[in-house]
Design an enzyme around this catalytic site. Structure first.
Site, PDB file in Angstrom:
ATOM      1  N   THR A  13      -8.506 -19.731  16.647  1.00  0.00           N
ATOM      2  CA  THR A  13      -8.318 -20.251  17.998  1.00  0.00           C
ATOM      3  C   THR A  13      -9.361 -19.742  18.978  1.00  0.00           C
ATOM      4  O   THR A  13      -9.825 -20.481  19.847  1.00  0.00           O
ATOM      5  CB  THR A  13      -6.910 -19.871  18.514  1.00  0.00           C
ATOM      6  OG1 THR A  13      -5.929 -20.415  17.631  1.00  0.00           O
ATOM      7  CG2 THR A  13      -6.664 -20.419  19.898  1.00  0.00           C
ATOM      8  N   SER A  59      -5.202 -19.489   7.921  1.00  0.00           N
ATOM      9  CA  SER A  59      -4.226 -19.751   6.856  1.00  0.00           C
ATOM     10  C   SER A  59      -4.918 -19.983   5.519  1.00  0.00           C
ATOM     11  O   SER A  59      -4.305 -19.834   4.458  1.00  0.00           O
ATOM     12  CB  SER A  59      -3.362 -20.970   7.203  1.00  0.00           C
ATOM     13  OG  SER A  59      -2.595 -20.727   8.363  1.00  0.00           O
ATOM     14  N   THR A 165       0.394  -5.350  12.033  1.00  0.00           N
ATOM     15  CA  THR A 165       1.084  -6.532  11.514  1.00  0.00           C
ATOM     16  C   THR A 165       1.297  -7.488  12.672  1.00  0.00           C
ATOM     17  O   THR A 165       1.469  -7.067  13.827  1.00  0.00           O
ATOM     18  CB  THR A 165       2.424  -6.143  10.857  1.00  0.00           C
ATOM     19  OG1 THR A 165       2.969  -7.271  10.184  1.00  0.00           O
ATOM     20  CG2 THR A 165       3.428  -5.642  11.877  1.00  0.00           C
ATOM     21  N   THR A 275       9.029  -0.642   2.528  1.00  0.00           N
ATOM     22  CA  THR A 275      10.199  -1.054   3.288  1.00  0.00           C
ATOM     23  C   THR A 275       9.962  -2.377   4.006  1.00  0.00           C
ATOM     24  O   THR A 275       8.869  -2.626   4.511  1.00  0.00           O
ATOM     25  CB  THR A 275      10.623   0.018   4.309  1.00  0.00           C
ATOM     26  OG1 THR A 275      11.727  -0.492   5.088  1.00  0.00           O
ATOM     27  CG2 THR A 275       9.494   0.399   5.253  1.00  0.00           C
TER      28      THR A 275
END
Length: 339
Positions: A13, A59, A165, A275
């Site tokens: 973008t 992606s 993340t 986790t």
């Protein structure tokens, strides 16, 4: 003598601009960067740019593109003092984590950034992210770079790349580093948290291009069954599996679960316990529901992110790390990705 910064556009973008007559988005001409963002002229640096031959949506990012990105840095490493990589936000943490392992003994800043809105939008976050990323990449003290690691800058915060993340698809604050503080924060002043930075040994940089993507990823959920687990853990094409467990590394104690995990480990597969919580760490053996994983030989992922765990596995397997030392090396911090 001004600092030389190489701007690398992979896609995403941040590199798009809106045609207000048609409403369509088109690729931004980075050769005209200063005319679009004149504020960059106030920075004491010489900015040059290079783009992927065909910019991609993040992606579609994959290890082949990571190697291409590494090759661009390698071929320009001696000529430039720092690198700013423009990348789509969806897989930015994966790519940035991978580059952190692929660049051993890095002595210069490599800063990833992007935006939630195109660079030409009225309310865009692209300008601030880009300007500050370049400013951070150009920071020097005694003619040496202040930052000497792979980082990610987004919405006023600089993070260690392999600690990040993506947490939000709509807010400008799209990223988080749940288990490690920001390396820098941008406000009225640019505050660098020097104690948090990596201080690499002054050794010759190594560019690692061999990656092995033979990895499976399992996120545990109530109702998961043996057939599904076995289809990944015992798949002959998969060499390593990351299991996103509950809480502090807990998993079902049903006999079939432990049996499948033990079988995978006996086959020589690397099974890593990470986790699925956004913050915290795996502590195998603390609860009965994780003791069986520890006994089976599962690797403790501590507080590594899933993105960094994937990158680290690809890097270690690609570099032929032997089975006898693999667990020890994975559980050892290599680029500040875990503690």
């Amino acid at each position: 003598m001004s600092v030389k910064i190489l701007l690398i556009y992979t896609g995403g973008t941040i590199g798009m601009i809106k045609d207000y007559e048609t409403g369509a988005l088109r690729a931004f001409d980075f050769d005209k960067l200063l005319s679009r963002i004149p504020e960059l002229s106030h920075l004491n640096c010489d900015i040059q740019s290079v783009s992927f031959e065909k910019p991609i949506d993040s992606s579609n990012m994959n290890p082949q593109y990571w190697v291409r990105l590494l090759e661009i840095i390698e071929s320009n490493y001696k000529e430039f003092d720092g690198f700013v990589i423009l990348h789509g936000s969806d897989t930015m943490s994966y790519t940035a984590s991978a580059l952190s392992f692929m660049l051993e003994n890095l002595g210069k800043p490599v800063i990833f950034t992007g935006s939630q809105l195109p660079i030409g939008d009225l309310r865009t976050d692209a300008k601030e992210n880009l300007i500050t990323s370049i400013e951070i990449a150009s920071l020097q003290k005694n003619r040496q770079p202040v930052i000497r690691e792979v980082c990610l800058y987004f919405e006023y915060k600089l993070y260690r790349a392999n600690r990040t993340t993506k947490i939000n698809a709509e807010h400008f604050e799209a990223f988080a580093s749940p288990n490690y503080p920001p390396l820098a924060e941008s406000g009225v002043h640019l505050k660098i948290n020097h104690d948090m930075l990596i201080r690499p040994a002054r050794r010759k940089i190594k560019f690692h291009k061999d990656l092995d993507p033979s990895i499976g990823l399992i996120k545990l959920f109530p109702g998961i069954d043996r057939e599904f687990m076995a289809s990944i853990l015992l798949n002959e094409r998969i060499r390593a599996v990351i299991i996103e467990t509950y809480g502090a590394g807990n998993a079902p104690t049903e006999e079939w679960f432990g049996e499948v995990v033990r079988q995978a480990v006996k086959q020589g597969k690397h099974v890593v316990n990470v986790t699925q919580c956004s913050g915290g760490r795996v502590m195998m053996g603390t609860y009965e529901t994780s003791t069986h994983l520890k006994k089976a030989g599962v690797i403790n992922g501590s507080n590594i992110t899933t993105e960094a765990a994937i990158a680290k596995l690809m890097y270690l397997m690609g570099n032929g790390v032997g089975a006898k030392v693999f667990r020890t090396i994975f559980e050892t911090p290599l680029r500040g990705e875990m503690d």
